[in-house]
Design a protein around this motif. Structure first.
Motif, PDB file in Angstrom:
ATOM      1  N   ASP A  20      52.524  43.150  35.441  1.00  0.00           N
ATOM      2  CA  ASP A  20      51.545  41.748  35.352  1.00  0.00           C
ATOM      3  C   ASP A  20      52.351  40.713  36.505  1.00  0.00           C
ATOM      4  N   ARG A  21      53.523  41.234  37.131  1.00  0.00           N
ATOM      5  CA  ARG A  21      54.194  40.432  38.126  1.00  0.00           C
ATOM      6  C   ARG A  21      53.485  40.804  39.575  1.00  0.00           C
ATOM      7  N   VAL A  22      53.024  41.793  39.715  1.00  0.00           N
ATOM      8  CA  VAL A  22      52.645  42.224  41.098  1.00  0.00           C
ATOM      9  C   VAL A  22      51.175  42.947  41.053  1.00  0.00           C
ATOM     10  N   PHE A  23      50.565  42.978  42.289  1.00  0.00           N
ATOM     11  CA  PHE A  23      49.429  43.678  42.344  1.00  0.00           C
ATOM     12  C   PHE A  23      49.370  45.061  42.638  1.00  0.00           C
ATOM     13  N   THR A  24      48.850  45.858  42.037  1.00  0.00           N
ATOM     14  CA  THR A  24      48.732  47.400  42.220  1.00  0.00           C
ATOM     15  C   THR A  24      47.376  47.996  42.316  1.00  0.00           C
ATOM     16  N   VAL A  25      47.128  49.089  43.008  1.00  0.00           N
ATOM     17  CA  VAL A  25      45.632  49.633  43.254  1.00  0.00           C
ATOM     18  C   VAL A  25      45.600  50.525  42.147  1.00  0.00           C
ATOM     19  N   ALA A  26      44.507  50.931  41.405  1.00  0.00           N
ATOM     20  CA  ALA A  26      44.355  52.030  40.793  1.00  0.00           C
ATOM     21  C   ALA A  26      43.097  52.339  40.756  1.00  0.00           C
ATOM     22  N   PRO A  27      42.419  53.518  40.492  1.00  0.00           N
ATOM     23  CA  PRO A  27      41.231  53.711  40.144  1.00  0.00           C
ATOM     24  C   PRO A  27      40.535  53.212  38.797  1.00  0.00           C
ATOM     25  N   LEU A  28      39.324  53.274  38.626  1.00  0.00           N
ATOM     26  CA  LEU A  28      38.933  52.638  37.221  1.00  0.00           C
ATOM     27  C   LEU A  28      37.861  53.586  36.873  1.00  0.00           C
ATOM     28  N   VAL A  29      38.268  54.140  35.487  1.00  0.00           N
ATOM     29  CA  VAL A  29      37.143  55.059  34.923  1.00  0.00           C
ATOM     30  C   VAL A  29      36.946  54.734  33.876  1.00  0.00           C
ATOM     31  N   ILE A  30      35.785  55.374  33.092  1.00  0.00           N
ATOM     32  CA  ILE A  30      35.253  55.098  31.609  1.00  0.00           C
ATOM     33  C   ILE A  30      35.437  56.316  30.723  1.00  0.00           C
ATOM     34  N   ILE A  31      36.432  56.613  29.725  1.00  0.00           N
ATOM     35  CA  ILE A  31      36.525  57.567  29.136  1.00  0.00           C
ATOM     36  C   ILE A  31      35.681  57.424  28.065  1.00  0.00           C
ATOM     37  N   GLY A  32      34.844  58.767  27.679  1.00  0.00           N
ATOM     38  CA  GLY A  32      33.858  58.758  26.708  1.00  0.00           C
ATOM     39  C   GLY A  32      34.204  59.845  25.545  1.00  0.00           C
ATOM     40  N   THR A  33      33.961  59.367  24.368  1.00  0.00           N
ATOM     41  CA  THR A  33      34.414  59.954  23.278  1.00  0.00           C
ATOM     42  C   THR A  33      33.521  59.962  22.133  1.00  0.00           C
ATOM     43  N   VAL A  34      33.466  60.867  21.238  1.00  0.00           N
ATOM     44  CA  VAL A  34      32.650  60.945  19.895  1.00  0.00           C
ATOM     45  C   VAL A  34      33.224  60.146  18.924  1.00  0.00           C
ATOM     46  N   GLU A  35      32.696  59.300  18.339  1.00  0.00           N
ATOM     47  CA  GLU A  35      33.318  58.496  16.951  1.00  0.00           C
ATOM     48  C   GLU A  35      32.417  58.390  15.909  1.00  0.00           C
ATOM     49  N   GLY A  36      32.731  59.428  14.812  1.00  0.00           N
ATOM     50  CA  GLY A  36      31.827  59.538  13.945  1.00  0.00           C
ATOM     51  C   GLY A  36      30.479  60.052  14.226  1.00  0.00           C
ATOM     52  N   GLU A  37      29.470  59.459  13.818  1.00  0.00           N
ATOM     53  CA  GLU A  37      28.204  59.569  14.267  1.00  0.00           C
ATOM     54  C   GLU A  37      27.706  59.184  15.289  1.00  0.00           C
ATOM     55  N   SER A  38      28.635  58.227  16.078  1.00  0.00           N
ATOM     56  CA  SER A  38      28.202  57.321  17.213  1.00  0.00           C
ATOM     57  C   SER A  38      29.331  58.021  18.322  1.00  0.00           C
ATOM     58  N   TYR A  39      29.390  57.002  19.381  1.00  0.00           N
ATOM     59  CA  TYR A  39      30.359  57.196  20.437  1.00  0.00           C
ATOM     60  C   TYR A  39      31.181  56.145  20.868  1.00  0.00           C
ATOM     61  N   ASP A  40      32.279  56.469  21.945  1.00  0.00           N
ATOM     62  CA  ASP A  40      32.828  55.082  22.007  1.00  0.00           C
ATOM     63  C   ASP A  40      33.225  55.345  23.903  1.00  0.00           C
ATOM     64  N   GLY A 179      37.896  50.132  43.112  1.00  0.00           N
ATOM     65  CA  GLY A 179      39.260  50.308  42.993  1.00  0.00           C
ATOM     66  C   GLY A 179      39.450  49.006  42.064  1.00  0.00           C
ATOM     67  N   TYR A 180      40.410  49.214  40.870  1.00  0.00           N
ATOM     68  CA  TYR A 180      40.933  48.277  40.283  1.00  0.00           C
ATOM     69  C   TYR A 180      42.149  47.686  40.845  1.00  0.00           C
ATOM     70  N   ILE A 181      42.253  46.334  40.857  1.00  0.00           N
ATOM     71  CA  ILE A 181      43.534  45.597  41.370  1.00  0.00           C
ATOM     72  C   ILE A 181      44.204  45.006  40.128  1.00  0.00           C
ATOM     73  N   ALA A 182      44.902  45.692  39.713  1.00  0.00           N
ATOM     74  CA  ALA A 182      45.807  45.435  38.144  1.00  0.00           C
ATOM     75  C   ALA A 182      46.622  44.001  38.435  1.00  0.00           C
ATOM     76  N   GLN A 183      46.657  42.755  37.628  1.00  0.00           N
ATOM     77  CA  GLN A 183      45.674  43.097  36.688  1.00  0.00           C
ATOM     78  C   GLN A 183      44.651  41.929  36.625  1.00  0.00           C
ATOM     79  N   GLY A 184      43.263  42.559  36.413  1.00  0.00           N
ATOM     80  CA  GLY A 184      42.149  41.769  36.202  1.00  0.00           C
ATOM     81  C   GLY A 184      41.252  41.507  37.228  1.00  0.00           C
ATOM     82  N   ARG A 185      41.514  42.150  38.464  1.00  0.00           N
ATOM     83  CA  ARG A 185      40.518  42.095  39.778  1.00  0.00           C
ATOM     84  C   ARG A 185      39.928  43.639  40.065  1.00  0.00           C
ATOM     85  N   TYR A 186      39.017  43.315  40.979  1.00  0.00           N
ATOM     86  CA  TYR A 186      38.519  44.732  41.483  1.00  0.00           C
ATOM     87  C   TYR A 186      38.280  44.732  42.840  1.00  0.00           C
ATOM     88  N   ALA A 187      37.958  45.918  43.450  1.00  0.00           N
ATOM     89  CA  ALA A 187      37.615  45.898  45.073  1.00  0.00           C
ATOM     90  C   ALA A 187      36.600  46.828  45.247  1.00  0.00           C
TER      91      ALA A 187
END
Length: 203
Positions: A20-40, A179-187
């Motif tokens: 939380d003290r420095v900026f770092t660059v990371a990918p940003l992905v969405i993980i999809g899963t089955v959750e009961g009769e629905s999804y997450d 790109g995700y600029i941790a924490q809380g920004r994007y590029a």
């Protein structure tokens, strides 16, 4: 070899969250899963290919339903959103079990599809899709774990495929990455340069 000069450096307290003290660059992905009769759906930025084979991993915690869903079903999807999908990516993090009727209406209007080999969802319009079977969960990173999967199927937007006769700089200008600029920004990553690898460098 001289010792590191700390003239322009500040020490960080490693007993606290230094990320939380420095900026770092990371990918940003969405993980999809089955959750009961629905999804997450769950956005993740601590995510990466594992080696140069067909393995992919991301950091999660048993407190999250994503972790528990994968433990139960043994599979998950990965969607790589485009920069114009930041709002959808953010909304996908809304907990379905705790949200209001209004929030549920918003979530139901997110465009999702069922993956080609499993029931887990992917988001519409992403540039890369991975369908993974659980390989191994590695625990012990305090309250977090590394969830790893073996990629069963992959699909990519044709405009994002690397093709030898296409100039990569031009291609990425037309088809930028998120790109995700941790924490809380994007590029929006569109300006890129050739990396100056040493002569005879091999991966």
């Amino acid at each position: 070899m001289e010792a590191l000069s700390t003239k322009n450096l500040r020490p960080l307290d490693v007993s606290e969250n230094l990320w939380d003290r420095v900026f770092t660059v990371a990918p940003l992905v969405i993980i999809g899963t089955v959750e009961g009769e629905s999804y997450d759906l769950a956005p993740k930025h601590m995510a990466t290919p594992l080696g140069f084979g067909n393995y992919f991993g991301f950091v999660c915690t048993p407190r999250h339903s994503t972790y528990r869903n994968i433990e139960k079903t043994g599979e998950f999807t990965v969607s790589f959103p485009k920069p114009n999908q930041v709002v959808q990516t953010s909304l996908s993090a809304t907990p379905r079990s705790q949200c209001s009727d209004k929030a549920k209406d918003v979530l139901q209007n997110l465009s999702v599809f069922r993956a080609s080999t499993m029931q887990a969802p992917v988001i519409a319009g992403a540039y890369l899709y991975l369908e993974c079977e659980l390989f191994r969960i590695i625990e012990g990173f305090d309250d977090y774990s590394l969830i790893t999967g073996k990629i069963r199927v992959a699909h990519a937007d044709k405009d994002y495929l690397r093709v030898s006769e296409v100039d990569e700089r031009e291609q990425l200008m037309k088809n930028p990455l998120l790109g995700y600029i941790a924490q809380g920004r994007y590029a929006k990553i569109s300006e890129t340069f050739n990396f100056p690898f040493p002569k005879d460098f091999k991966k």
